[in-house]
Design an enzyme around this catalytic site. Structure first.
Site, PDB file in Angstrom:
ATOM      1  CB  CYS A  37      27.577  21.823  35.523  1.00 18.85           C
ATOM      2  SG  CYS A  37      26.855  20.271  35.137  1.00 18.85           S
ATOM      3  CB  CYS A 106      22.930  25.167  24.803  1.00 19.86           C
ATOM      4  SG  CYS A 106      23.942  26.462  25.529  1.00 19.86           S
TER       5      CYS A 106
END
Ligand SMILES: Cc1ncc(COP(=O)(O)O)c(C=O)c1O
Lengths: 127, 400
Positions: A37, A106
């Site tokens: 991912c 993130c």
């Protein structure tokens, strides 16, 4: 993400990370993510008197992940384990002078890795 | 290096307008500013310019003057072609075919037509990005009315064999549309030889102005207009023609020569070969059937957003297929369609050259890129394919 959306602080932490690397004799290590991912995060801590004395990370992640994890390390260094566990996404975003909402995720991997590293340290302490 | 250079290698996104194009456009703002629909002499000036421009585009693709419709760009041309034929041929059939690697201007239009009741087939391509012609042949059914397959792909530069695809469509008497936005002037286009009924073009990819494009419409093709209004552009596209833009588009097209394509190809090869000398890099898309200006390479174990930031710091503009730099946080649908794993799509960088690209610029990229890759690999826990395989064994942590 566009270049003019990165704050100077994000760019500074990305181009010149202070806490990048490995601690061979770490007291705790956290590893999260999967390249499938798109990101892997490894985070290492050394602990003295219940405080984080040294902290380093390595990541296969985007620029924002690098910058926000470096910022996380900067914040966590010197903190007690209990305080370090409480560092939030917002703390990192604030420290970095903001970031677009879409990029906030993130920074999650760094926090997860830090919690894993603390857990790892504690599990070793018990045995 | 005292001053940061400016090296623009994102010409797949758009190009700098050639100064000769700008010069050709200026009189159409200041002197010949008439409306091509007006009866008086100012109208005639505009009309003449429009016809001359139409002829330039027509000649370039072996079409006739009355087969070119000017539009606002590639997206509008694709929309007009796809929506226009699908709806016009609804009584004949409602099955329409395209591929997984199309530009959103095509894919999203197909998706919308799916919602409007059309039966949509999206064909896979192989790992090089090439369409398997047998797959196309077997996808065609009695109710198929439109096949839309792009000429050159904007991300990985793969060039499809339009002549062979056109043959199949002609055999089955099916309308064939191609998005030729990236290929015009870079790959020869002959609409007759390719059996094209429709082909979309945009000016800004070839040193012309933005906001101008064209659609080739073969005489006799049934097409519904998408913009209602006056009877401009063969009644297919209402709106006062953008004469300066259209003149700029035609001038930009007329400036391209075979030598340009040859020179760009050799610079592309130099850049491609040089970058592939860096360890653990892979070319994305076919090497042989490739657009003259496209280099798309995965730098394994690192991520595209970071690479772009480093490139930008060095004055170099490029683009990436990485999820983290896209607004949607999805990796490029084209890279996934050609079976590039997420971990490699992550580090894919596209460099697209132009007629203005200089050899020194390519040399400069080749000089700085190894350092950027080394620096970013230094930050990564994954240093080689064994590390990668090890990391992939971890539980799939779907935090996105
Ligand atoms: C292959 C392709 N099709 C369509 C388009 C859309 O063209 P425009 O931006 O002129 O609408 C582009 C450019 O972005 C493209 O590369």
């Amino acid at each position: 993400m566009y270049i003019d959306e990165y704050s100077d602080k994000v760019k500074d932490h990305f181009f010149h990370p202070k806490h990048n690397g490995k601690l061979e004799d770490a007291d705790g290590m956290g590893k999260v993510g999967n390249p499938k991912c798109g990101d892997v995060m490894e985070l290492f801590i050394k602990v003295e008197d219940n405080k984080i004395s040294e902290i380093k990370f390595q990541t296969f992640g985007c620029a924002t992940a690098i910058a926000s994890t470096d910022a996380l390390c900067e914040l966590a260094k010197g903190m007690t384990l209990e305080d370090a566990e409480k560092i939030s996404k917002q703390d990192i975003v604030d420290y970095l002078g903001g970031m677009p909402a879409i990029k906030v995720h993130c920074s999650i991997l760094g926090e997860e890795a830090l919690r894993e590293a603390i857990k790892d340290y504690r599990s070793k302490g018990k045995t | 290096m005292d001053e940061k250079p400016e090296i623009y290698l994102d010409n797949g996104a758009t190009t700098k307008v050639d100064v000769r194009v700008v010069e050709a456009m200026i009189p159409y703002f200041l002197k010949y500013y008439g409306n091509a629909s007006s009866l008086h002499h100012k109208g005639a000036e505009a009309r003449n310019a429009l016809n001359d421009a139409r002829q330039v585009i027509a000649d370039r693709i072996n079409a006739d003057n009355d087969e070119i419709v000017f539009t606002s760009g590639g997206s509008e041309s694709d929309n007009l072609a796809i929506r226009g034929t699908s709806h016009a041929l609804k009584d004949k059939g409602n099955h329409i075919i395209t591929t997984t690697i199309e530009h959103p201007a095509v894919l999203e239009t197909y998706k919308q037509l799916g919602k409007e009741g059309f039966e949509v087939t999206v064909l896979n391509v192989d790992n090089d990005g090439m369409l398997d012609l047998d797959k196309l042949r077997s996808a065609i059914k009695d109710n198929t009315v439109l096949v839309s397959i792009m000429h050159a792909n904007n991300e990985v530069g793969v060039v499809q064999d339009l002549e062979k695809i056109g043959e199949i469509c002609a055999e089955k008497n099916i309308v064939f549309h191609s998005d030729c936005v990236q290929s015009l002037c870079k790959v020869p286009i002959n609409v007759k030889q390719m059996n094209l009924s429709l082909a979309a073009f945009a000016s800004h990819k070839l040193h012309g102005p933005k906001g101008v494009g064209a659609l080739f419409v073969k005489r006799g093709t049934k097409l519904y207009r998408q913009i209602y209004g006056g009877s401009h552009e063969l009644g297919l596209r209402a709106g006062t023609e953008n004469i300066p833009g259209i003149v700029g588009f035609a001038t930009a097209v007329s400036l391209w020569t075979d030598d340009d394509v040859e020179r760009i190809t050799s610079l592309r090869d130099k850049l491609m070969t040089g970058l592939l000398e860096i360890n653990d890099t892979e070319l994305n898309g076919s090497r042989e059937s490739r657009l003259c200006n496209n280099v798309n390479i995965s730098f394994n174990f690192i991520e595209g957003e970071g690479i772009l930031l480093h490139l930008d710091k060095n004055g170099i503009c490029a683009s990436t297929g990485s999820a983290c730099s896209s607004q949607s946080l999805d990796p490029s649908h084209v890279l996934l369609a050609i079976n590039i794993p997420h971990s490699k799509a992550h580090g894919a960088i596209r460099f697209t050259l132009s007629r203005e690209t200089k050899e020194e610029e390519v040399d400069y990229v080749l000089k700085v890129m190894p350092n950027i890759v080394n620096e970013l690999r230094g930050l990564s826990p994954i240093k080689n394919n064994e590390d990668l395989a090890e990391a992939e064994k971890m539980k799939f942590d779907d935090h996105h």
